[in-house]
Motif scaffolding. Sequence first.
Motif, PDB file in Angstrom:
ATOM      1  N   GLY A   1       6.068  19.032 -11.612  1.00  0.00           N
ATOM      2  CA  GLY A   1       7.525  17.164 -11.783  1.00  0.00           C
ATOM      3  C   GLY A   1       6.612  16.536 -10.578  1.00  0.00           C
ATOM      4  N   ARG A   2       7.804  15.665 -11.538  1.00  0.00           N
ATOM      5  CA  ARG A   2       6.298  13.681 -10.274  1.00  0.00           C
ATOM      6  C   ARG A   2       6.535  14.516  -9.113  1.00  0.00           C
ATOM      7  NH1 ARG A   2      10.666   9.266 -12.864  1.00  0.00           N
ATOM      8  NH2 ARG A   2      11.682  11.031 -12.029  1.00  0.00           N
ATOM      9  N   PRO A   3       5.438  13.438  -8.552  1.00  0.00           N
ATOM     10  CA  PRO A   3       4.762  12.998  -7.009  1.00  0.00           C
ATOM     11  C   PRO A   3       5.843  12.078  -6.161  1.00  0.00           C
ATOM     12  CG  PRO A   3       4.051  11.819  -9.414  1.00  0.00           C
ATOM     13  CD  PRO A   3       4.901  12.523  -9.554  1.00  0.00           C
ATOM     14  N   ARG A   4       5.818  12.797  -5.298  1.00  0.00           N
ATOM     15  CA  ARG A   4       7.053  11.843  -4.172  1.00  0.00           C
ATOM     16  C   ARG A   4       6.253  10.424  -3.982  1.00  0.00           C
ATOM     17  NH1 ARG A   4       6.886  14.302   0.796  1.00  0.00           N
ATOM     18  NH2 ARG A   4       5.010  15.014   0.369  1.00  0.00           N
ATOM     19  N   LYS A   5       7.125   9.613  -3.609  1.00  0.00           N
ATOM     20  CA  LYS A   5       6.620   8.197  -3.180  1.00  0.00           C
ATOM     21  C   LYS A   5       6.883   8.057  -1.989  1.00  0.00           C
ATOM     22  CE  LYS A   5       8.302   6.079  -7.600  1.00  0.00           C
ATOM     23  NZ  LYS A   5       9.039   5.325  -8.275  1.00  0.00           N
ATOM     24  N   THR A   6       7.128   8.820  -1.716  1.00  0.00           N
ATOM     25  CA  THR A   6       7.658   9.484   0.382  1.00  0.00           C
ATOM     26  C   THR A   6       6.804  10.320   0.813  1.00  0.00           C
ATOM     27  OG1 THR A   6       9.708   8.000   0.172  1.00  0.00           O
ATOM     28  CG2 THR A   6       8.893   8.874   2.220  1.00  0.00           C
ATOM     29  N   PRO A   7       5.332   9.303   1.693  1.00  0.00           N
ATOM     30  CA  PRO A   7       5.334  10.399   2.636  1.00  0.00           C
ATOM     31  C   PRO A   7       5.546  10.798   3.697  1.00  0.00           C
ATOM     32  CG  PRO A   7       4.310   8.290   3.469  1.00  0.00           C
ATOM     33  CD  PRO A   7       4.636   8.090   2.226  1.00  0.00           C
ATOM     34  N   ASP A   8       4.893  12.661   3.813  1.00  0.00           N
ATOM     35  CA  ASP A   8       5.492  13.135   5.469  1.00  0.00           C
ATOM     36  C   ASP A   8       5.843  11.515   6.221  1.00  0.00           C
ATOM     37  OD1 ASP A   8       6.859  14.854   4.285  1.00  0.00           O
ATOM     38  OD2 ASP A   8       4.965  15.865   4.311  1.00  0.00           O
ATOM     39  N   SER A   9       4.805  11.496   6.540  1.00  0.00           N
ATOM     40  CA  SER A   9       4.706  10.896   7.786  1.00  0.00           C
ATOM     41  C   SER A   9       3.438   9.613   7.543  1.00  0.00           C
ATOM     42  CB  SER A   9       4.045  11.206   8.946  1.00  0.00           C
ATOM     43  OG  SER A   9       2.864  11.922   8.471  1.00  0.00           O
ATOM     44  N   VAL A  10       3.139   8.703   8.702  1.00  0.00           N
ATOM     45  CA  VAL A  10       1.722   7.304   8.870  1.00  0.00           C
ATOM     46  C   VAL A  10       1.272   7.628  10.167  1.00  0.00           C
ATOM     47  CG1 VAL A  10       1.703   5.532   8.351  1.00  0.00           C
ATOM     48  CG2 VAL A  10       3.522   6.144   7.009  1.00  0.00           C
ATOM     49  N   ALA A  11       0.080   7.829  10.322  1.00  0.00           N
ATOM     50  CA  ALA A  11      -0.205   6.866  11.775  1.00  0.00           C
ATOM     51  C   ALA A  11      -0.975   6.269  11.057  1.00  0.00           C
ATOM     52  CB  ALA A  11      -1.339   8.244  12.088  1.00  0.00           C
ATOM     53  N   ALA A  12      -0.428   5.101  11.738  1.00  0.00           N
ATOM     54  CA  ALA A  12      -1.553   3.691  11.673  1.00  0.00           C
ATOM     55  C   ALA A  12      -1.443   3.339  13.207  1.00  0.00           C
ATOM     56  CB  ALA A  12      -0.226   2.313  11.585  1.00  0.00           C
TER      57      ALA A  12
ATOM     58  N   VAL B   1       2.451  11.373  -3.676  1.00  0.00           N
ATOM     59  CA  VAL B   1       2.326  12.483  -2.848  1.00  0.00           C
ATOM     60  C   VAL B   1       2.430  14.437  -4.253  1.00  0.00           C
ATOM     61  CG1 VAL B   1       2.617  14.404  -1.001  1.00  0.00           C
ATOM     62  CG2 VAL B   1       2.691  12.306  -0.639  1.00  0.00           C
ATOM     63  N   PRO B   2       1.082  14.822  -4.381  1.00  0.00           N
ATOM     64  CA  PRO B   2       1.417  15.133  -5.547  1.00  0.00           C
ATOM     65  C   PRO B   2       1.785  16.896  -5.656  1.00  0.00           C
ATOM     66  CG  PRO B   2      -1.187  14.988  -4.542  1.00  0.00           C
ATOM     67  CD  PRO B   2      -0.344  13.992  -4.165  1.00  0.00           C
TER      68      PRO B   2
ATOM     69  N   VAL C   1       0.927  -1.376  -0.105  1.00  0.00           N
ATOM     70  CA  VAL C   1      -0.400  -0.371   0.240  1.00  0.00           C
ATOM     71  C   VAL C   1       0.976   1.454  -0.094  1.00  0.00           C
ATOM     72  CG1 VAL C   1      -1.479   1.144   1.541  1.00  0.00           C
ATOM     73  CG2 VAL C   1      -2.015  -1.046   1.071  1.00  0.00           C
ATOM     74  N   LEU C   2       1.917   1.253   0.312  1.00  0.00           N
ATOM     75  CA  LEU C   2       3.149   2.240   1.043  1.00  0.00           C
ATOM     76  C   LEU C   2       3.671   2.165  -0.232  1.00  0.00           C
ATOM     77  CD1 LEU C   2       3.423   3.034   3.997  1.00  0.00           C
ATOM     78  CD2 LEU C   2       2.326   4.075   3.391  1.00  0.00           C
ATOM     79  N   GLU C   3       4.061   0.825  -0.944  1.00  0.00           N
ATOM     80  CA  GLU C   3       4.368   1.126  -2.763  1.00  0.00           C
ATOM     81  C   GLU C   3       3.676   2.271  -3.070  1.00  0.00           C
ATOM     82  OE1 GLU C   3       7.855   0.853  -3.382  1.00  0.00           O
ATOM     83  OE2 GLU C   3       7.893   0.130  -1.165  1.00  0.00           O
ATOM     84  N   LYS C   4       2.073   2.207  -2.848  1.00  0.00           N
ATOM     85  CA  LYS C   4       1.511   2.964  -4.224  1.00  0.00           C
ATOM     86  C   LYS C   4       0.737   4.286  -4.125  1.00  0.00           C
ATOM     87  CE  LYS C   4      -0.111  -1.018  -5.643  1.00  0.00           C
ATOM     88  NZ  LYS C   4      -1.555  -1.391  -6.515  1.00  0.00           N
ATOM     89  N   ILE C   5       1.878   4.507  -3.488  1.00  0.00           N
ATOM     90  CA  ILE C   5       1.163   6.043  -2.383  1.00  0.00           C
ATOM     91  C   ILE C   5       1.754   6.749  -3.040  1.00  0.00           C
ATOM     92  CG2 ILE C   5       1.477   7.406  -0.831  1.00  0.00           C
ATOM     93  CD1 ILE C   5       1.199   6.032   1.352  1.00  0.00           C
TER      94      ILE C   5
END
Length: 132
Positions: free
Chosen positions: A26-37, A20-21, A14-18
């Motif tokens: 430019g291309r969207p980022r593949k790494t989010p700033d943070s994750v809450a789970a 972030v525009p 799931v995180l690999e498909k994220i």
Amino acid sequence: TAGQRADCTQFEPVLEKIRVPRTGPGRPRKTPDSVAADKAYSNGPCRGYLRRRGIRHTIPEKTDSRAARQRKGSRGGRPPGFDEDRYRKRNTVERAINKLKHARAVATRYDKRGYVYLGTVTAAALAIWLRT
């Protein structure tokens, strides 16, 4: 996942498909700033994956993990960081998911193909959006 499989097995895919525009070109980022789970994702592989990718996370520690760490004493390591204010904001996302589950096709997931299920979730989200 199937009913008998743990959700944390799908954490990395799931995180690999994220994506972030970006605000500009430019291309969207593949790494989010943070994750809450929630606590289900409090295992070593999930935390290790986030650490390797440099993603901050807010995941509460399981009670049994905390007890095992404290039992080891100084060899148990320090507790993972946890921001309670950020964790409380997950409530908004949880309520949105619960609204999606009011659609029977989303809650039961009779679709055999993932892309069909994604279309079902998208249609349910559109119906919720149009109602509000």
